[in-house]
Design an enzyme around this catalytic site. Structure first.
Site, PDB file in Angstrom:
ATOM      1  N   ASP A 142       0.843  -1.195   0.000  1.00 31.07           N
ATOM      2  CA  ASP A 142       0.000   0.000   0.000  1.00 31.07           C
ATOM      3  C   ASP A 142       0.878   1.245   0.000  1.00 31.07           C
ATOM      4  O   ASP A 142       2.034   1.202   0.435  1.00 31.07           O
ATOM      5  CB  ASP A 142      -0.885   0.038   1.254  1.00 31.07           C
ATOM      6  CG  ASP A 142      -1.872  -1.108   1.277  1.00 31.07           C
ATOM      7  OD1 ASP A 142      -2.134  -1.686   0.211  1.00 31.07           O
ATOM      8  OD2 ASP A 142      -2.359  -1.420   2.379  1.00 31.07           O
TER       9      ASP A 142
HETATM   10  N1  URA Z   1      -1.360  -5.781   3.933  1.00 31.71           N
HETATM   11  C1  URA Z   1      -1.814  -4.515   3.937  1.00 31.71           C
HETATM   12  O1  URA Z   1      -2.853  -4.199   4.492  1.00 31.71           O
HETATM   13  N2  URA Z   1      -1.067  -3.575   3.289  1.00 31.71           N
HETATM   14  C2  URA Z   1       0.097  -3.852   2.674  1.00 31.71           C
HETATM   15  O2  URA Z   1       0.748  -2.958   2.126  1.00 31.71           O
HETATM   16  C3  URA Z   1       0.555  -5.186   2.686  1.00 31.71           C
HETATM   17  C4  URA Z   1      -0.191  -6.141   3.326  1.00 31.71           C
END
Ligand code: URA
Length: 227
Positions: free
Chosen positions: A102
């Site tokens: 993310d």
């Molecule tokens: N899980 C999440 O919520 N975000 C990420 O970036 C990776 C795994």
């Protein structure tokens, strides 16, 4: 692409002409005379016909990057800076991501031009472990360990998450190991535990590839020794 199709297309000799060249022993793939006219050829194979280059072999490229917060896990975006904007390599435009993070998350991101490598790392069936350090906005209850191991029903995807390993390191700090990568997976799993929100999410390992301690946020390096 099949060898006979590549030869037919590049040399303009038609499928029959290509087959005749191959069966006549005049085509070499990766240094060996080709015998199977229907074999699959990738862009990493050098193909010669009577010693002349029909296709030059592309070099396989594997990189690791320490993604800072605020950078998008994408190769292009009209608004945000992407991980590719951080890379200065002559072949960077051939790269794609082997798994995303993310925008707010940090840590290890792998990039490659080799689809088989990235698929093997990203496919849940291969059960490659992804390890994250997670900070939370309130103490993590011990029951969460069992809930993570049981899996959570994700109605949007119509699936139950695979068993995940949760280790509580401090009241508000945990290590999470997943073998899949669903959309916002860790955030959604924690939210199911009394609405816990994450204050940080940092990926430290994907399979055998660990984020090196000396690779600062925003830096990248080539991973050597992978064929
Ligand atoms: N899980 C999440 O919520 N975000 C990420 O970036 C990776 C795994």
């Amino acid at each position: 692409m099949k060898l006979e199709d590549l030869i037919a297309k590049r040399l303009g000799v038609g499928t029959r002409g290509a087959r005749a060249l191959i069966l006549g022993g005049r085509v070499a793939v990766a240094g060996e005379i080709a015998v199977d006219h229907r074999r699959e050829i990738s862009r990493f194979d050098e193909v010669l016909c009577e010693g002349a280059v029909v296709q030059a072999a592309m070099k396989r490229l594997h990189l690791m990057l320490h993604k800072p917060a605020g950078i998008l896990s994408a190769t292009s975006d009209p608004v945000h800076r992407t991980v590719l904007d951080l890379i200065d390599h002559p072949d960077k435009d051939t790269l794609h991501l082997a798994g995303r993070l993310d925008r707010s998350s940090t840590g290890l991101v792998l990039l490659t031009n080799d689809g088989r490598w990235s698929e093997a790392l990203s496919d849940p069936a291969t059960k490659v472990e992804k390890v994250y350090l997670v900070g939370t906005d309130r103490p993590i209850p011990v029951e969460a360990v069992e809930r993570f191991a049981e899996g959570f029903w994700f109605a949007t995807e119509g699936l139950t998450t695979r068993p995940a390993h949760l280790e509580i390191l401090e009241e508000c700090l945990a290590r999470v190991t997943l073998v899949e990568g669903r959309y916002h997976q860790i955030k959604r799993m924690f939210h199911r535990i009394d609405g816990i929100r994450l204050t940080s999410l940092h990926r430290v390992r994907i399979g055998p590839h660990e984020l090196p301690g000396d690779l600062a946020a925003g830096q990248w390096r080539v991973i050597a020794g992978i064929d």
